[in-house]
Design a protein around this motif. Sequence first.
Motif, PDB file in Angstrom:
ATOM      1  N   THR A   1      18.615 136.703 -12.095  1.00 25.84           N
ATOM      2  CA  THR A   1      17.430 136.510 -12.930  1.00 25.84           C
ATOM      3  C   THR A   1      16.657 135.282 -12.473  1.00 25.84           C
ATOM      4  O   THR A   1      17.157 134.443 -11.709  1.00 25.84           O
ATOM      5  N   ALA A   2      15.426 135.166 -12.973  1.00 25.71           N
ATOM      6  CA  ALA A   2      14.602 134.005 -12.640  1.00 25.71           C
ATOM      7  C   ALA A   2      15.275 132.712 -13.100  1.00 25.71           C
ATOM      8  O   ALA A   2      15.207 131.682 -12.410  1.00 25.71           O
ATOM      9  N   GLN A   3      15.941 132.748 -14.246  1.00 25.94           N
ATOM     10  CA  GLN A   3      16.638 131.562 -14.732  1.00 25.94           C
ATOM     11  C   GLN A   3      17.806 131.192 -13.826  1.00 25.94           C
ATOM     12  O   GLN A   3      18.032 130.015 -13.532  1.00 25.94           O
ATOM     13  N   GLU A   4      18.549 132.184 -13.367  1.00 28.73           N
ATOM     14  CA  GLU A   4      19.673 131.910 -12.474  1.00 28.73           C
ATOM     15  C   GLU A   4      19.212 131.359 -11.130  1.00 28.73           C
ATOM     16  O   GLU A   4      19.953 130.628 -10.459  1.00 28.73           O
TER      17      GLU A   4
ATOM     18  N   GLU B   1      16.433 129.448 -10.770  1.00 30.53           N
ATOM     19  CA  GLU B   1      15.672 128.212 -10.935  1.00 30.53           C
ATOM     20  C   GLU B   1      16.485 127.033 -10.393  1.00 30.53           C
ATOM     21  O   GLU B   1      17.670 126.893 -10.676  1.00 30.53           O
ATOM     22  N   ASP B   2      15.833 126.188  -9.626  1.00 30.44           N
ATOM     23  CA  ASP B   2      16.505 125.045  -9.014  1.00 30.44           C
ATOM     24  C   ASP B   2      16.338 123.822  -9.910  1.00 30.44           C
ATOM     25  O   ASP B   2      15.259 123.227  -9.961  1.00 30.44           O
ATOM     26  N   PRO B   3      17.384 123.401 -10.617  1.00 38.49           N
ATOM     27  CA  PRO B   3      17.238 122.271 -11.546  1.00 38.49           C
ATOM     28  C   PRO B   3      16.973 120.947 -10.846  1.00 38.49           C
ATOM     29  O   PRO B   3      16.475 120.001 -11.462  1.00 38.49           O
TER      30      PRO B   3
ATOM     31  N   HIS C   1      15.249 120.797  -7.808  1.00 42.23           N
ATOM     32  CA  HIS C   1      14.038 120.954  -6.993  1.00 42.23           C
ATOM     33  C   HIS C   1      14.247 120.559  -5.528  1.00 42.23           C
ATOM     34  O   HIS C   1      13.438 119.859  -4.919  1.00 42.23           O
TER      35      HIS C   1
ATOM     36  N   LYS D   1      20.625 125.962  -2.451  1.00 40.50           N
ATOM     37  CA  LYS D   1      19.748 126.337  -3.560  1.00 40.50           C
ATOM     38  C   LYS D   1      20.354 127.498  -4.333  1.00 40.50           C
ATOM     39  O   LYS D   1      21.201 128.232  -3.802  1.00 40.50           O
TER      40      LYS D   1
ATOM     41  N   ASN E   1      22.183 128.954 -11.131  1.00 41.36           N
ATOM     42  CA  ASN E   1      21.848 127.956 -12.142  1.00 41.36           C
ATOM     43  C   ASN E   1      22.317 128.497 -13.488  1.00 41.36           C
ATOM     44  O   ASN E   1      21.564 129.137 -14.222  1.00 41.36           O
TER      45      ASN E   1
END
Length: 267
Positions: free
Chosen positions: A99-102, A104-106, A108, A117, A163
């Motif tokens: 998913t987009a949440q998984e 997402e790079d906390p 950056h 990543k 993530n």
Amino acid sequence: MIRPALVLLPVLAALSLPAPALAGAEPLCEGFGPQTPRDISAKSGANARLFSLAPPASRLNLCNIHFHVNAEHKGPGFSVSAGEGEHGGWRCNETAELTAQELEDPLHGHGACHGLKPGDTVEVHWVHTSCDGGPGAGLGACANANCVNPQLRVETQVFLAVNDPAALDFSQFDYASGDPASAALSQPRALPTGFGEPVVFAGSTTGPSYSQSSCSPYQVTWSVRPWCARVDIMTLHRWCAENTFEEDHAHGVRQLVTAPALLSPME
């Protein structure tokens, strides 16, 4: 697997003797024992070099932990090609389903595991040796002047870095420094379980300096779990920020060995 730039046994000199081949074909090295990495779903192999498999990891000393981005091995749970070359290899099958949440790079792009990543496949190697001594950086920690020909065993798990705080915490698989239970032998806190019965076979060291025409002379017992596990990427970054093995980045991959003459037969 193991850093090719480090010489484990300085007294050994490896000569790569190419076999006759058709023009344009990759010549195979001759006279070497079975090579790694391999497709762990394919049991056939024709390499006749025999050596005794190393004891279980619980009877050996943990000497090194390191990781590769993209799996060096190919298995039922990691069979999506990531291309060729030093940064090729294989990805976990469910990578495209994240998913987009998984993803997402906390951090950056500024995590302690340089270049890692969310969404990356990571193959982790826990290297064990029959030599005495504590763990450390590279394969230099796996042999010493009093033990130049150790038995080596590599426990292997392929992870999908995500993530997600609910995913596995990598610290539970780190070196159990100071744990009374590990006083006799250097050991990890635990090895991953629940991701399939490990496939055990005779092979070699890996890394991008080796190929089917430039073989590794070292003998290694491999234990590779066949399915991916999800790991919280933040726990990997915390490990890279401070670990006994001085690891802070992924190592390159050796391309899959497919020539039967370079593979050991598996039961």
